[in-house]
Write a protein that holds these residues in place. Structure first.
Motif, PDB file in Angstrom:
ATOM      1  N   GLU A 153      54.462 -47.674   9.656  1.00 52.63           N
ATOM      2  CA  GLU A 153      54.286 -47.112   8.316  1.00 52.63           C
ATOM      3  C   GLU A 153      54.151 -45.597   8.368  1.00 52.63           C
ATOM      4  N   GLY A 154      54.864 -44.932   7.448  1.00 52.63           N
ATOM      5  CA  GLY A 154      54.775 -43.490   7.338  1.00 52.63           C
ATOM      6  C   GLY A 154      54.950 -43.051   5.898  1.00 52.63           C
ATOM      7  N   ASP A 155      54.764 -41.742   5.652  1.00 53.18           N
ATOM      8  CA  ASP A 155      54.872 -41.253   4.281  1.00 53.18           C
ATOM      9  C   ASP A 155      56.168 -40.491   4.027  1.00 53.18           C
ATOM     10  N   SER A 156      57.086 -40.494   5.008  1.00 51.30           N
ATOM     11  CA  SER A 156      58.400 -39.874   4.803  1.00 51.30           C
ATOM     12  C   SER A 156      59.363 -40.933   4.278  1.00 51.30           C
ATOM     13  N   TRP A 190      58.316 -57.436  13.337  1.00 54.70           N
ATOM     14  CA  TRP A 190      58.028 -56.070  12.918  1.00 54.70           C
ATOM     15  C   TRP A 190      58.501 -55.849  11.490  1.00 54.70           C
ATOM     16  N   GLU A 191      57.844 -54.902  10.833  1.00 54.29           N
ATOM     17  CA  GLU A 191      58.216 -54.490   9.489  1.00 54.29           C
ATOM     18  C   GLU A 191      58.108 -52.977   9.392  1.00 54.29           C
ATOM     19  N   ILE A 192      58.782 -52.409   8.424  1.00 53.97           N
ATOM     20  CA  ILE A 192      58.720 -50.970   8.160  1.00 53.97           C
ATOM     21  C   ILE A 192      58.266 -50.784   6.717  1.00 53.97           C
ATOM     22  N   SER A 193      57.285 -49.938   6.507  1.00 52.33           N
ATOM     23  CA  SER A 193      56.796 -49.753   5.139  1.00 52.33           C
ATOM     24  C   SER A 193      56.506 -48.280   4.859  1.00 52.33           C
ATOM     25  N   HIS A 194      56.573 -47.944   3.573  1.00 52.72           N
ATOM     26  CA  HIS A 194      56.281 -46.583   3.126  1.00 52.72           C
ATOM     27  C   HIS A 194      54.955 -46.553   2.395  1.00 52.72           C
ATOM     28  N   VAL A 195      54.183 -45.519   2.641  1.00 53.99           N
ATOM     29  CA  VAL A 195      52.932 -45.287   1.930  1.00 53.99           C
ATOM     30  C   VAL A 195      52.909 -43.827   1.505  1.00 53.99           C
ATOM     31  N   ARG A 196      52.297 -43.552   0.379  1.00 54.78           N
ATOM     32  CA  ARG A 196      52.204 -42.169  -0.067  1.00 54.78           C
ATOM     33  C   ARG A 196      51.193 -41.412   0.795  1.00 54.78           C
ATOM     34  N   ARG A 197      51.239 -40.094   0.688  1.00 53.00           N
ATOM     35  CA  ARG A 197      50.429 -39.237   1.553  1.00 53.00           C
ATOM     36  C   ARG A 197      48.943 -39.601   1.515  1.00 53.00           C
ATOM     37  N   ASN A 198      48.417 -39.956   0.338  1.00 50.61           N
ATOM     38  CA  ASN A 198      46.997 -40.292   0.244  1.00 50.61           C
ATOM     39  C   ASN A 198      46.621 -41.503   1.090  1.00 50.61           C
ATOM     40  N   VAL A 201      46.311 -40.452   5.376  1.00 52.98           N
ATOM     41  CA  VAL A 201      45.478 -39.283   5.660  1.00 52.98           C
ATOM     42  C   VAL A 201      45.115 -39.189   7.138  1.00 52.98           C
ATOM     43  N   LEU A 202      44.729 -40.298   7.766  1.00 54.11           N
ATOM     44  CA  LEU A 202      44.292 -40.244   9.158  1.00 54.11           C
ATOM     45  C   LEU A 202      45.416 -39.782  10.075  1.00 54.11           C
ATOM     46  N   ALA A 203      46.608 -40.319   9.873  1.00 49.66           N
ATOM     47  CA  ALA A 203      47.748 -39.890  10.686  1.00 49.66           C
ATOM     48  C   ALA A 203      48.076 -38.423  10.430  1.00 49.66           C
ATOM     49  N   HIS A 204      47.923 -37.997   9.182  1.00 49.14           N
ATOM     50  CA  HIS A 204      48.204 -36.605   8.825  1.00 49.14           C
ATOM     51  C   HIS A 204      47.235 -35.650   9.526  1.00 49.14           C
ATOM     52  N   VAL A 205      45.960 -35.999   9.537  1.00 45.90           N
ATOM     53  CA  VAL A 205      44.961 -35.151  10.202  1.00 45.90           C
ATOM     54  C   VAL A 205      45.217 -35.115  11.707  1.00 45.90           C
ATOM     55  N   LEU A 206      45.566 -36.254  12.284  1.00 43.45           N
ATOM     56  CA  LEU A 206      45.882 -36.299  13.716  1.00 43.45           C
ATOM     57  C   LEU A 206      47.093 -35.417  14.033  1.00 43.45           C
ATOM     58  N   ALA A 207      48.098 -35.443  13.156  1.00 43.40           N
ATOM     59  CA  ALA A 207      49.288 -34.627  13.372  1.00 43.40           C
ATOM     60  C   ALA A 207      48.946 -33.138  13.323  1.00 43.40           C
ATOM     61  N   LYS A 208      48.127 -32.744  12.358  1.00 42.46           N
ATOM     62  CA  LYS A 208      47.710 -31.350  12.258  1.00 42.46           C
ATOM     63  C   LYS A 208      46.925 -30.924  13.502  1.00 42.46           C
ATOM     64  N   ASP A 209      46.032 -31.806  13.944  1.00 44.51           N
ATOM     65  CA  ASP A 209      45.205 -31.476  15.099  1.00 44.51           C
ATOM     66  C   ASP A 209      46.030 -31.409  16.385  1.00 44.51           C
ATOM     67  N   SER A 210      47.119 -32.170  16.440  1.00 42.28           N
ATOM     68  CA  SER A 210      47.930 -32.193  17.658  1.00 42.28           C
ATOM     69  C   SER A 210      48.555 -30.833  17.960  1.00 42.28           C
ATOM     70  N   LEU A 211      48.707 -29.996  16.941  1.00 44.46           N
ATOM     71  CA  LEU A 211      49.259 -28.663  17.163  1.00 44.46           C
ATOM     72  C   LEU A 211      48.299 -27.764  17.931  1.00 44.46           C
ATOM     73  N   SER A 212      47.053 -28.193  18.070  1.00 52.35           N
ATOM     74  CA  SER A 212      46.059 -27.383  18.776  1.00 52.35           C
ATOM     75  C   SER A 212      45.862 -27.828  20.222  1.00 52.35           C
TER      76      SER A 212
END
Length: 232
Positions: A153-156, A190-198, A201-212
């Protein structure tokens, strides 16, 4: 990494993109020979790289958003069924440093965090390319953990729609997604699903932190500090 950093200082954006695409085709040629015993002439690397650069923008623009799917996509994270795991991913880019950050989190049917991954990758910082690479890394993590039934699952919405389609292409983003679909076949279900950004959030924060971080950080049954306050 030292070579890439040197190239970033010497090359303009167009030349650097050409380098990334050619390097990608060299890597693809090597994999075709090792895994499929398919030998490609070295000239094909330049020919296919040229075709990739020509089609890259056009093919990326052809990955369209489905209005109907947008309306149905949930705005919050939902639990997977019993005995299933949900793997959420997100990606961030640092255009100045030519870095892509990928965040992945795996949760079970009760919402417990089973594993996380943060990955900092030196590559061309295109958002669609980053999301496609993130999907591939998320699938790889599921395989490495030995999971059998997963929801990716992702938000793209662009990436999710393309994963549902039965096609590949020459652009780097589409090649990453083709490899993702190959990996998904290793799961029992397996399945593929879309979720909105809200709901991501946890994956988004992890992605931001990975740049550090410098490269890769994986946790199993542990919660990284950057999302600890968000996990209930």
């Amino acid at each position: 990494m030292d070579l890439f950093e040197s190239l970033m200082q010497e090359l303009d954006e167009v030349s650097l993109q050409e380098f990334v695409v050619v390097a990608r085709r060299v890597w693809w040629r090597r994999n075709c020979f090792i895994f499929n015993n398919d030998f490609k002439h070295p000239k094909s690397v330049i020919r296919e790289a040229h075709a990739t650069l020509t089609l890259l923008n056009g093919e990326n623009n052809n990955i369209t958003t489905s209005p109907s799917l947008t309306c149905r996509s949930p705005d919050v994270w939902t639990h997977p069924p019993p005995n299933w795991y949900k793997i959420n991913w997100d990606s961030s880019v640092n255009k100045q440093k030519y870095q892509v950050g990928v965040g992945v989190i795996v949760r079970d049917c009760k919402g417990h965090v089973m594993a996380t991954m943060r990955h900092n990758k030196q590559m061309y910082p295109d958002p669609l390319l980053a999301e496609s690479y993130g999907a591939l890394q998320a699938a790889k993590l599921g395989v490495d953990l030995g999971l059998r039934q997963i929801i990716l699952e992702g938000d793209s919405l662009q990436v999710i729609n393309t994963l549902h389609e039965d096609r590949d292409g020459l652009s780097s983003a589409l090649m990453f997604l083709y490899e993702t679909k190959v990996l998904l076949k290793q799961f029992a279900k397996w399945e593929i699903s879309h979720v909105r950004r809200n709901g991501n959030v946890l994956a988004h924060v992890l992605a931001k932190d990975s740049l550090s971080i410098s490269d890769l950080a994986v946790t199993v049954e542990d919660v990284p500090q950057c999302i600890f306050h968000l996990v209930q």
